[in-house]
Design an enzyme around this catalytic site. Structure first.
Site, short mmCIF file in Angstrom:
data_model
loop_
_atom_site.label_atom_id
_atom_site.label_comp_id
_atom_site.label_asym_id
_atom_site.label_seq_id
_atom_site.Cartn_x
_atom_site.Cartn_y
_atom_site.Cartn_z
CD GLU A 1 40.00 44.90 43.41
OE1 GLU A 1 40.96 45.51 43.55
OE2 GLU A 1 39.98 44.21 43.02
N GLY B 1 40.65 42.49 40.11
CA GLY B 1 40.12 41.26 40.02
C GLY B 1 41.35 40.18 39.13
CB ALA C 1 35.64 43.87 37.34
CD GLU D 1 40.87 40.21 43.82
OE1 GLU D 1 39.63 40.89 42.80
OE2 GLU D 1 40.42 39.98 44.71
#
Ligand SMILES: CCCCCCCCCCCCC/C=C/C(=O)SCCNC(=O)CCNC(=O)[C@H](O)C(C)(C)COP(=O)(O)OP(=O)(O)OC[C@H]1O[C@@H](n2cnc3c(N)ncnc32)[C@H](O)[C@@H]1OP(=O)(O)O
Length: 721
Positions: free
Chosen positions: A124, A101, A61, A104
């Site tokens: 993160e 992300g 992100a 993920e």
């Protein structure tokens, strides 16, 4: 945004994204969702392949997005689920990086193919968050709890080779990843997808899961020292071991929200961009590429050994010089031990350390061998006369274009440069010990240092994978200059009634790895003693009749000098502010001798012992350091508060989750910092470092200006920064 179908090889669908998703974030998510739905609905599509653009999968992100009120993390989860539930095999083609992300998304895919040079991770935690798109629930199901916990609580990036061993990817390739992914997609068409859906898999069992988790939690807590994210990451993974997938996801979301609003995430995200802002420092001049340099290290003491090791690690050819054979052999042996250790750490990786080749690393006592080198880093001990003598010699021997760097933590660069005929090529490079480990490099320009010399030193830092911060020339530069008032306050607090362990505890609870007294014992009290003697603050050059607790009209504490006079140099002598199990021991224990010594000292000087609370300890130590930071900015010694923060985060153990001293000041609120400094300054009028800086006062007067606007309130800034 870049979504298209490809008819090649059984109609794979290719989705391509940027290395990081900035303003396109929502658009990319939308494109992923639309593309997947379209692929599912189109009977001619048999499989889907997801890849990035320009050889990079995804860096996750946009970190800037987390400071907006939207909770972006949660929005990706349903899309990852959508990928996983696809009735057609979805293959991730991972090139470059798959982080946060991005990884993920790859975990939602049924298969993962990676390029051999790719790196993966869930970083993160390093920006104060946790993988909020179901990553904490899928990763343990794929690679097991111990490996998943390690990746999620540390945020480390792992190379593709390790990812393959862990089972994170199914295949690694040296050549075209996209073609390999399409090949794999073709191969698995028609095979059952149930076993490939991670949300349906149980978390692999451990014979002693409870005990393992307990131990892991203690370790995470101990290392975090008030930093929330690692512990909440742990809790999210723990939920995966205790709850069904959907409930684990709910827990992950709750914990993500806690972190998002904790304030720590903002501090870490500020630190992420501050480090990059410092890198962006620009000069009109071009650097010489340092990786093509031959560098000479002069002086093979502790600092020199670390510097040579760092240079070899950076694949830069080195000539290591000492003044005589005895020191050379000692230094060579130590460097070899360090390099062997580094080579071991790098085993299995792509890069190999080439240090047995004399063309890469040469040891010598012959000064003349420096004639052809491009850059010299002098690292002899802190003595101006010695440094000047060496620089005079270097100036005569080195070729005209060679850059002359001095590793110093406080000495005047201009005075050193004055011993040469090329002051424009003299620059300070302040490494931090151990130099092959610590990332910070303070780069100090003198009055005559040329922009191209500064640019070259910055390039050298980059090549050595260090964080180079350019600062101006003053005593202690930025890092140590801010440290002096902090340490000074710590010692004054002892005079007034506190104890070393009480002061250390407060600062360690704040998040420092070690407090000022443990730090002083580790570094050696004799280092500061030598410097104070050199400055005439103590020792034989102190004018007769000087007051015991005053120097040059200011308060002075002779406590550290008194300890040194008694041979208490810290860990190396087994006694300092603490006692140790033996000389060279590392376990600090409060020392009753020190307690007795302090009360005797207070009696001698008629100081009334008073109880000092934690708030006062914290504020006097930190606010005096911050106050000096404002003075440094006002003098144009550094080009912005981010520079000071990057120095403190990378060289002085300032807790990352507090963003650096200047960021911390902005979160406390400048009016409060000012009010407290005023209060302490009134109580201690003979301590100039507690007197609020004019710049701090100005920022408060204009209405507590936000950190990013501070510099706009200064009329004078350094012409070279
Ligand atoms: C293929 C499909 C993908 C789908 C994608 C989905 C998006 C997912 C969003 C879902 C949200 C759910 C929760 C997820 C959270 C996260 O993902 S948090 C972010 C996690 N990622 C990171 O922490 C990575 C951070 N970046 C880095 O570690 C490095 O930048 C790098 C990627 C390894 C590259 O390093 P290097 O080559 O040294 O370049 P840099 O100088 O570091 O960076 C270049 C410029 O890019 C900017 N930048 C990099 N990453 C980000 C980022 N994630 N957000 C915003 N900006 C980023 C960086 O600041 C540099 O720019 P300048 O500052 O202008 O120089």
């Amino acid at each position: 945004r870049h979504l298209y179908t490809c008819t090649q090889n059984s109609l794979s669908l290719i989705i391509s994204v940027f290395v990081y998703i900035s303003t396109f974030y929502q658009a990319v998510l939308q494109a992923l969702e639309d593309g997947l739905k379209k692929a599912d609905a189109d009977p001619s599509v048999k499989a889907v392949m997801i890849c990035g653009e320009n050889g990079k999968f995804s860096a996750g992100a946009d970190i800037r997005g987390f400071s907006s009120p939207k909770t972006l993390g949660v929005a990706l989860g349903p899309i990852v689920s959508l990928i996983e539930s696809s009735e057609k095999p979805v293959v991730a083609a991972i090139e470059g990086v798959a982080l946060g992300g991005g990884l993920e998304v790859a975990l939602g895919c049924h298969y993962r193919v990676a390029h051999a040079k790719a790196r993966m991770g869930l970083p993160e935690v390093t920006i104060g968050l946790l993988p909020g798109a179901e990553g904490t629930q899928r990763l343990p199901r794929l690679i097991g709890v111990p490996a998943a916990l390690d990746m999620i609580t540390t945020g480390k990036h792992i190379p593709a080779t390790e990812a393959l061993k862990l089972g994170l990817v199914d295949e690694i390739v040296e050549e075209n990843t996209i073609e390999a992914a399409i090949r794999l997609a073709n191969k698995v068409i028609g095979q059952p997808l149930g076993p490939r859906r991670l949300s349906l898999k149980p978390v692999p069992k451990l014979p002693n899961m409870e005990a393992f988790l307990q131990e892991a939690q203690v370790k995470v807590k101990r290392q975090a020292r008030g930093f929330l994210a690692p512990e909440l990451c742990f809790q999210a993974v723990q939920a995966a071991t205790q709850r069904p997938f959907a409930e684990g996801v709910r827990r992950e979301r709750e914990l993500f929200q806690v972190l998002l609003s904790s304030g720590q995430a903002q501090a870490l995200q500020y630190a992420f961009f501050a480090e990059r802002a410092v890198h962006r420092w620009a000069t009109p001049a071009q650097p010489t590429a340092a990786s093509t340099f031959t560098v000479a290290g002069q002086g093979l003491g502790t600092m020199g050994q670390g510097i040579v090791t760092s240079l070899v690690k950076a694949n830069i050819p080195v000539v290591a010089l000492e003044q005589n054979l005895e020191y050379l052999n000692k230094g060579r042996k130590a460097v070899m031990v360090l390099l062997e250790r580094e080579a071991k750490k790098m085993e299995g990786g792509a890069q190999k350390l080439d240090f047995h080749n004399p063309a890469r690393l040469q040891f010598t006592v012959d000064f003349n061998l420096l004639h052809d080198v491009d850059l010299v880093i002098e690292a002899v001990f802190e003595n101006m006369a010695l440094k000047k003598e060496i620089f005079h010699k270097l100036s005569n021997i080195c070729k005209p274009g060679a850059l002359l760097c001095t590793n110093t933590s406080a000495l005047d660069i201009d005075e050193i440069a004055s011993a040469t005929s090329r002051p424009q090529q003299v620059i300070g490079t302040h490494f931090f010990s151990p130099a092959h480990v610590m990332r910070l490099l303070e780069i100090i320009y003198g009055r005559h240092t040329s922009p191209s010399a500064i640019a070259t030193a910055m390039q050298l830092a980059k090549d050595m994978k260090k964080v180079g911060v350019v600062v101006g020339n003053c005593f202690g530069f930025v890092g140590n200059r801010m440290m002096f008032p902090y340490v000074e306050q710590a010692v004054f607090l002892l005079e007034e009634g506190s104890r070393p362990e009480a002061v250390d505890q407060v600062l360690e609870d704040f998040g420092f790895k070690i407090g000022p007294f443990r730090m002083s014992d580790l570094a050696g009290l004799d280092v500061g003693w030598r410097s104070r003697k050199g400055q005439g603050l103590t020792g034989p050059s102190l004018p007769a009749g000087s007051s015991a607790r005053q120097r040059r009209g200011q308060r002075y504490s002779p406590l550290p000098d008194l300890l040194c006079e008694r041979g208490r140099f810290g860990q190396k002598t087994g006694k300092g502010w603490y006692q140790y199990e033996r000389a060279g021991g590392r376990t600090a224990t409060p020392d009753p001798w020190i307690h007795g010594f302090l009360s005797q000292y207070r009696d001698t000087h008629r100081i009334e012992t008073r109880y000092i609370d934690q708030e006062e300890i914290l504020e006097r130590c930190l606010f005096s350091l911050i106050n000096e930071g404002f003075a440094i900015l006002a003098e144009g010694i550094a080009s912005g508060p981010e520079h000071l923060d990057v120095i403190y985060l990378n060289g002085y153990g300032w807790p990352k989750h507090r963003g650096g001293p200047m960021f911390y000041a902005s979160t406390v609120g400048l009016p409060r910092v000012l009010a407290k400094l005023q209060k302490y300054s009134e109580a201690h009028p003979d301590v100039p470092k507690l007197r609020p800086s004019a710049f701090l006062k100005k920022l408060v007067a204009v209405g507590n200006a936000p950190l990013k606007e501070w510099m706009s309130y200064l009329s004078r800034q350094s012409p070279k920064l």
